[in-house]
Each structure stands twice: as C-alpha cells, then as structure tokens.
Write a protein that holds these residues in place. Structure first.
Motif, short mmCIF file in Angstrom:
data_model
loop_
_atom_site.label_atom_id
_atom_site.label_comp_id
_atom_site.label_asym_id
_atom_site.label_seq_id
_atom_site.Cartn_x
_atom_site.Cartn_y
_atom_site.Cartn_z
N SER A 74 0.85 -1.22 0.09
CA SER A 74 0.01 -0.15 0.03
C SER A 74 0.79 1.14 -0.11
O SER A 74 2.21 1.33 0.26
CB SER A 74 -0.91 0.05 1.38
OG SER A 74 -0.12 0.38 2.31
N PHE A 75 0.33 2.32 -0.44
CA PHE A 75 0.94 3.65 -0.23
C PHE A 75 0.03 4.71 0.12
O PHE A 75 -1.07 4.72 0.06
CB PHE A 75 1.82 3.92 -1.68
CG PHE A 75 0.70 4.46 -2.78
CD1 PHE A 75 0.63 5.81 -2.88
CD2 PHE A 75 0.20 3.59 -3.30
CE1 PHE A 75 -0.09 6.22 -3.83
CE2 PHE A 75 -0.49 3.83 -4.48
CZ PHE A 75 -0.77 5.25 -4.72
N MET A 76 0.43 5.72 0.67
CA MET A 76 -0.13 6.76 1.02
C MET A 76 0.27 8.14 0.11
O MET A 76 1.65 8.31 0.13
CB MET A 76 -0.15 7.11 2.52
CG MET A 76 -0.84 8.25 2.91
SD MET A 76 -0.64 8.34 4.87
CE MET A 76 -1.14 10.02 5.17
N ILE A 77 -0.64 8.99 -0.43
CA ILE A 77 -0.24 10.06 -1.24
C ILE A 77 0.27 11.13 -0.14
O ILE A 77 1.51 12.12 -0.60
CB ILE A 77 -1.44 10.64 -2.04
CG1 ILE A 77 -1.93 9.58 -3.00
CG2 ILE A 77 -1.30 12.01 -2.49
CD1 ILE A 77 -3.31 9.97 -3.77
N ASN A 78 -0.14 11.17 0.85
CA ASN A 78 0.28 12.23 2.12
C ASN A 78 0.07 13.78 1.34
O ASN A 78 1.17 14.37 1.34
CB ASN A 78 1.87 11.85 2.35
CG ASN A 78 2.43 12.54 3.64
OD1 ASN A 78 1.46 12.91 4.25
ND2 ASN A 78 3.56 12.65 3.79
N GLN A 79 -1.21 13.84 1.10
CA GLN A 79 -1.33 15.16 0.54
C GLN A 79 -0.83 16.53 1.23
O GLN A 79 -0.70 17.49 0.68
CB GLN A 79 -2.96 15.33 0.10
CG GLN A 79 -3.77 15.31 1.20
CD GLN A 79 -5.17 15.59 1.03
OE1 GLN A 79 -5.49 16.56 0.00
NE2 GLN A 79 -5.97 14.90 1.39
#
Length: 180
Positions: A74-79
């Motif tokens: 998984s990954f997170m865009i981390n806006q």
C-alpha cells in the motif's frame, strides 16, 4: 489517504476505474453526503473524531499513516506533506488562472488546509507580479492564523471547528506562509 473529501473523491474515482482498493480517513465533521459519495465510488471510509489531537492514533491523518504502514503493498499520497501537491497547482492551476485573467489580478484568495492550492498558486502569481496579494481566510480554532502571525504554535488556540476542508490542527509541510 486522509481527506476532507475533495482529494478523497479523486482517489476513489481513480481507484474504482483502475480496480484498486482504497481506504480513506476523515474527521467526523465532514458531511454525510461526502462520506456517502466516497463509499459510492467504492472507498472504505473510516471516520475519526474531529477532536482527536494530531499524532494520536484516532486523528484522521495519523490513522491513515498507521493503516498505510500496516498494509503490505500500500501507499499513501500524503497530501499534507507531499510537496508535489503545491507543485501541481504551480504548474497547472496557477497558469490557468494567470492566462484566463490575462494577468489582471490584484488579489488571490484561497483557504488553506493542505496548503497546496494557496502555496502553489500564490508562488506562481507572485513570481509573475510581486504586487499581487495572496489572502488566506482561516477559521477560529485553526493552527494557521497564530502561526502565520507569530511563527509559533499555541496549543491553547487550536480547537475544534466545524468547517470542512479549510484550516488545520497541525502544520502541513505543503503550506508556504512566505507567499501568504
């Protein structure tokens, strides 16, 4: 990803099209209509208490970080902390605004949450004309007003507010106060 709705909607739509699973976290002040729309796109929505303090496991940003860290592949865009957020507005939205107004701009007013929109657009516009004023309204209870004026965080002034998608209870790395 953590969201107050807009980025979450884009992520959920793209994920639905691509066949990806998506988990979105958001504070409970986000409208039921936005929550339902995200679910309609197929996203799993985890609602967190608005009153949760940053870095607590119940805060919507920390909850997204914890989930991303615990899920393989998984990954997170981390806006909030991904500087590509502001860069995207610098290279796209700002140019559209500049061209469509013929550069005839005195003020640019935008709210701040992640800081990406106001920072990217504000930086571009000020490079075109340093006299443009970039103004950011901020709700009472948000961290940004006091930090902008003092450079300090006053935990006593950070509180819960019911406005969706603007203001913040933590400093986002995308927010560039030098253009505001």
């Amino acid at each position: 990803e953590n969201t107050s709705g807009n980025t979450g909607a884009a992520i959920a739509m793209i994920a639905a099209f691509k066949g990806y699973s998506v988990i979105l976290t958001m504070p409970d002040k986000v409208s039921k209509e936005k929550q339902d729309a995200l679910r309609a796109y197929g996203a799993e929505v985890i609602v967190c208490p608005t009153e949760a303090k940053p870095n607590s496991s119940e805060h919507y940003v920390q909850k997204a970080r914890d989930i991303a860290a615990s899920l393989p592949n998984s990954f997170m865009i981390n806006q909030y902390d991904n500087l590509k957020n502001a860069e995207a507005h610098y290279y796209s939205t700002a140019i559209e605004i500049w061209e469509q107004t013929g550069g005839n701009i005195d003020y640019f007013i935008s709210s701040g949450s992640t800081g990406g929109t106001i920072s990217g657009i504000g930086r571009y516009l000020k490079e075109q004309n340093p006299n443009i004023k970039v103004v950011m309204p901020d709700p009472i209870g948000s961290i940004y007003h006091t930090y902008f004026n003092t450079g300090k965080i006053d935990q006593r002034e950070i509180g819960s507010y019911q406005v969706e998608g603007i203001g913040e209870d933590h400093l986002a790395k995308c927010m560039d106060f030098s253009v505001v």
